[in-house]
Design a protein around this motif. Structure first.
Motif, PDB file in Angstrom:
ATOM      1  N   PHE A   1       0.788  -1.229   0.000  1.00  0.00           N
ATOM      2  CA  PHE A   1       0.000   0.000   0.000  1.00  0.00           C
ATOM      3  C   PHE A   1       0.830   1.294   0.000  1.00  0.00           C
ATOM      4  O   PHE A   1       0.625   2.166  -0.852  1.00  0.00           O
ATOM      5  CB  PHE A   1      -0.993  -0.016   1.172  1.00  0.00           C
ATOM      6  CG  PHE A   1      -2.067   1.008   1.051  1.00  0.00           C
ATOM      7  CD1 PHE A   1      -3.166   0.790   0.234  1.00  0.00           C
ATOM      8  CD2 PHE A   1      -1.980   2.208   1.743  1.00  0.00           C
ATOM      9  CE1 PHE A   1      -4.161   1.753   0.112  1.00  0.00           C
ATOM     10  CE2 PHE A   1      -2.973   3.167   1.625  1.00  0.00           C
ATOM     11  CZ  PHE A   1      -4.061   2.940   0.807  1.00  0.00           C
ATOM     12  N   PRO A   2       1.797   1.438   0.927  1.00  0.00           N
ATOM     13  CA  PRO A   2       2.570   2.690   0.935  1.00  0.00           C
ATOM     14  C   PRO A   2       3.344   2.909  -0.366  1.00  0.00           C
ATOM     15  O   PRO A   2       3.593   4.057  -0.759  1.00  0.00           O
ATOM     16  CB  PRO A   2       3.543   2.505   2.106  1.00  0.00           C
ATOM     17  CG  PRO A   2       2.938   1.437   2.960  1.00  0.00           C
ATOM     18  CD  PRO A   2       2.193   0.532   2.024  1.00  0.00           C
ATOM     19  N   LEU A   3       3.710   1.826  -1.058  1.00  0.00           N
ATOM     20  CA  LEU A   3       4.484   1.947  -2.305  1.00  0.00           C
ATOM     21  C   LEU A   3       3.567   2.317  -3.465  1.00  0.00           C
ATOM     22  O   LEU A   3       3.889   3.156  -4.304  1.00  0.00           O
ATOM     23  CB  LEU A   3       5.211   0.625  -2.602  1.00  0.00           C
ATOM     24  CG  LEU A   3       6.162   0.141  -1.501  1.00  0.00           C
ATOM     25  CD1 LEU A   3       6.778  -1.204  -1.873  1.00  0.00           C
ATOM     26  CD2 LEU A   3       7.259   1.172  -1.248  1.00  0.00           C
TER      27      LEU A   3
ATOM     28  N   GLY B   1       3.140   5.606  -6.226  1.00  0.00           N
ATOM     29  CA  GLY B   1       3.209   5.389  -7.667  1.00  0.00           C
ATOM     30  C   GLY B   1       4.393   4.559  -8.126  1.00  0.00           C
ATOM     31  O   GLY B   1       4.900   4.713  -9.241  1.00  0.00           O
ATOM     32  N   MET B   2       4.855   3.655  -7.285  1.00  0.00           N
ATOM     33  CA  MET B   2       5.985   2.806  -7.667  1.00  0.00           C
ATOM     34  C   MET B   2       5.527   1.776  -8.712  1.00  0.00           C
ATOM     35  O   MET B   2       4.378   1.344  -8.702  1.00  0.00           O
ATOM     36  CB  MET B   2       6.513   2.085  -6.429  1.00  0.00           C
ATOM     37  CG  MET B   2       7.899   1.491  -6.598  1.00  0.00           C
ATOM     38  SD  MET B   2       8.313   0.422  -5.199  1.00  0.00           S
ATOM     39  CE  MET B   2       9.770   1.206  -4.590  1.00  0.00           C
TER      40      MET B   2
ATOM     41  N   ALA C   1       8.993  -6.798  -5.801  1.00  0.00           N
ATOM     42  CA  ALA C   1      10.328  -7.154  -5.312  1.00  0.00           C
ATOM     43  C   ALA C   1      10.544  -6.645  -3.883  1.00  0.00           C
ATOM     44  O   ALA C   1      11.040  -7.365  -3.010  1.00  0.00           O
ATOM     45  CB  ALA C   1      11.382  -6.568  -6.241  1.00  0.00           C
ATOM     46  N   ARG C   2      10.128  -5.417  -3.647  1.00  0.00           N
ATOM     47  CA  ARG C   2      10.336  -4.825  -2.334  1.00  0.00           C
ATOM     48  C   ARG C   2       9.469  -5.510  -1.263  1.00  0.00           C
ATOM     49  O   ARG C   2       9.924  -5.777  -0.153  1.00  0.00           O
ATOM     50  CB  ARG C   2      10.023  -3.320  -2.402  1.00  0.00           C
ATOM     51  CG  ARG C   2      10.254  -2.583  -1.139  1.00  0.00           C
ATOM     52  CD  ARG C   2      11.733  -2.467  -0.786  1.00  0.00           C
ATOM     53  NE  ARG C   2      11.889  -1.778   0.493  1.00  0.00           N
ATOM     54  CZ  ARG C   2      12.945  -1.880   1.272  1.00  0.00           C
ATOM     55  NH1 ARG C   2      13.960  -2.631   0.924  1.00  0.00           N
ATOM     56  NH2 ARG C   2      13.005  -1.215   2.409  1.00  0.00           N
TER      57      ARG C   2
ATOM     58  N   ASN D   1      11.814   2.909   0.774  1.00  0.00           N
ATOM     59  CA  ASN D   1      13.227   3.189   1.026  1.00  0.00           C
ATOM     60  C   ASN D   1      13.607   4.614   0.630  1.00  0.00           C
ATOM     61  O   ASN D   1      14.766   4.935   0.466  1.00  0.00           O
ATOM     62  CB  ASN D   1      14.138   2.145   0.376  1.00  0.00           C
ATOM     63  CG  ASN D   1      13.792   1.946  -1.081  1.00  0.00           C
ATOM     64  OD1 ASN D   1      13.101   2.795  -1.657  1.00  0.00           O
ATOM     65  ND2 ASN D   1      14.248   0.867  -1.676  1.00  0.00           N
ATOM     66  N   ASP D   2      12.587   5.483   0.536  1.00  0.00           N
ATOM     67  CA  ASP D   2      12.843   6.877   0.154  1.00  0.00           C
ATOM     68  C   ASP D   2      12.425   7.835   1.265  1.00  0.00           C
ATOM     69  O   ASP D   2      12.130   8.987   1.010  1.00  0.00           O
ATOM     70  CB  ASP D   2      12.046   7.204  -1.114  1.00  0.00           C
ATOM     71  CG  ASP D   2      10.534   7.077  -0.906  1.00  0.00           C
ATOM     72  OD1 ASP D   2      10.123   6.393   0.065  1.00  0.00           O
ATOM     73  OD2 ASP D   2       9.767   7.657  -1.688  1.00  0.00           O
ATOM     74  N   VAL D   3      12.393   7.341   2.513  1.00  0.00           N
ATOM     75  CA  VAL D   3      11.889   8.214   3.582  1.00  0.00           C
ATOM     76  C   VAL D   3      13.016   8.996   4.257  1.00  0.00           C
ATOM     77  O   VAL D   3      14.177   8.596   4.218  1.00  0.00           O
ATOM     78  CB  VAL D   3      11.124   7.404   4.667  1.00  0.00           C
ATOM     79  CG1 VAL D   3       9.808   6.904   4.123  1.00  0.00           C
ATOM     80  CG2 VAL D   3      11.968   6.265   5.196  1.00  0.00           C
TER      81      VAL D   3
END
Ligand code: ADP
Ligand code: MG
Length: 364
Positions: free
Chosen positions: A104-106, A110-111, A118-119, A157-159
């Motif tokens: 959900f957070p990804l 818009g990933m 994969a993540r 991983n962008d926080v």
């Protein structure tokens, strides 16, 4: 990721705060390094959640600023601060599967679907959720749900930072240990700034590089576990960290000597004629020793009665009494100790002086 700077920041939940007691957080001025693993440690009600919510943007401080990497984010909401937060109790979507919850957070950011997959697989593997990825979250136990909440906090991983507010409260003690070690591992692997709130010193000391100790709406010390043990900046840190905590003894101090209940001891440094406020001497139970009783009565000895000895396996804790002063002494496993008269020896290099609860630096 970014340096977090709290600048003259204070918070009161009251509309017109006047006295210090009106503030849940008294004036804070601190810089938290980029990529640090911080634990926010203090008893219930000291302001940990308030501070965390101000960093994440759930709460706007009534005074001062929060800066991320030099940019003023005081009035930005959580989404624009790029922060992940994990709360004390699970925050997940019951109608979704474990996989959908983690994704959900990804998805929100818009990933690309392949990258999401994969993540999610990576995080699931780390948290032992792989087998459950297609289960609906609603059927899971409270602690499994909390592990998914942790996963949702860790998945991006962008926080700028990941904030944890007592995240292991509902997890059973054995798993707690495993998860805490995992979080530490993740920190080393990815280098996120992590802030971990807890009231449990073991949890704080095992997780963090730097522990931020809070007391009564104030940050009383930021230090490594060693620094908190060896040089508590405030008497609260002395007795909150350690088991048992530091002995804090009412004293008078003059030059290189302190007098505690009529007994004079040597100090490692010169404090001059220290006067004004509440003067105390602090020494950890680890740095006291019992000496032979025969030399009692002379200068530099401290006569006590050992009133009890508690055997804790790896060591013993003796309670030494002198007048109305009570002192805890840690006695190594194979050292004999018994109730009755004894003389106490202070290690001058480990004997610290406090004035109005704050550490005083002596001169050599
Ligand atoms: P901690 O997380 O360390 O237990 P909190 O930050 O939750 O502490 O609380 C700090 C102080 O602020 C406490 O005295 C608490 O009662 C008070 N407080 C917390 N939240 C609110 C609120 N929403 N409204 C008013 N007072 C609050
Ligand atoms: Mg709290």
């Amino acid at each position: 990721m970014a340096v977090i700077h709290l600048k003259d920041m204070a918070h009161s939940y009251l509309p017109n705060p006047k006295v210090p007691e009106d503030y849940a957080l008294k004036s804070l001025n601190h810089v938290w390094e980029d990529g640090g693993a911080y634990a926010l440690l203090g008893p219930s009600g000291c302001g940990k959640t308030t501070l965390l919510n101000i960093i994440s943007g759930l709460l706007t401080p009534s005074e001062g600023q929060v800066l991320f990497g030099g940019e003023d984010v005081t009035r930005l909401d959580t989404a624009h601060r790029n922060i992940a937060q994990v709360f004390q109790f699970p925050v997940i979507y019951d109608t979704m599967t474990v996989r959908q919850n983690l994704a959900f957070p990804l998805k929100n950011r818009g990933m690309a679907p392949a990258d999401i997959e994969a993540r999610v697989a990576e995080i699931a593997e780390m948290l032992d959720l792989t087998e459950r990825l297609d289960n609906r979250a609603s059927g899971l136990s409270a602690d499994a749900k909390q592990i998914i909440s942790l996963g949702r906090g860790l998945v991006r991983n962008d926080v700028n930072a990941i904030l944890f507010d007592e995240p292991l409260t509902v997890i059973d003690p054995h798993k707690k240990w495993v998860l805490r070690s995992k979080l530490k591992e993740l920190h080393q692997q990815f280098g996120f700034t992590m802030v971990y709130v807890t009231h449990d010193q073991t949890e704080a000391l095992t997780f963090a590089d730097k522990v931020v100790v809070m007391h009564d709406g104030e940050i009383v010390q930021i230090g490594t576990p060693e620094e908190l043990f060896e040089r508590p900046a405030h008497t609260f840190v002395g007795y909150f960290i350690g088991s048992p905590g530091m002995n804090i003894l009412p004293a008078t101090v003059d030059g290189r000597h302190a007098t505690i209940g009529g007994n004079e001891i040597d100090l490692g440094c010169d404090y001059g004629p220290l006067a004004g406020g509440k003067i105390e001497v602090g020494i950890r139970p680890e740095f006291l020793k019992f000496g032979p009783v025969g030399k009692n009565g002379g200068e530099g000895t401290f006569d006590v009665q050992i009133s009890s000895v508690e055997d804790l396996g790896r060591h013993k804790i003796a309670k030494a009494v002198s007048g109305d002063i009570e002192i805890a002494v840690l006695v190594p496993e194979h050292t004999p100790v018994q109730e009755g008269a004894a003389a106490l020896t202070f290690d001058p290099a480990r004997t610290l002086v406090y004035q109005d609860s704050r550490l005083v630096e002596g001169a050599n």
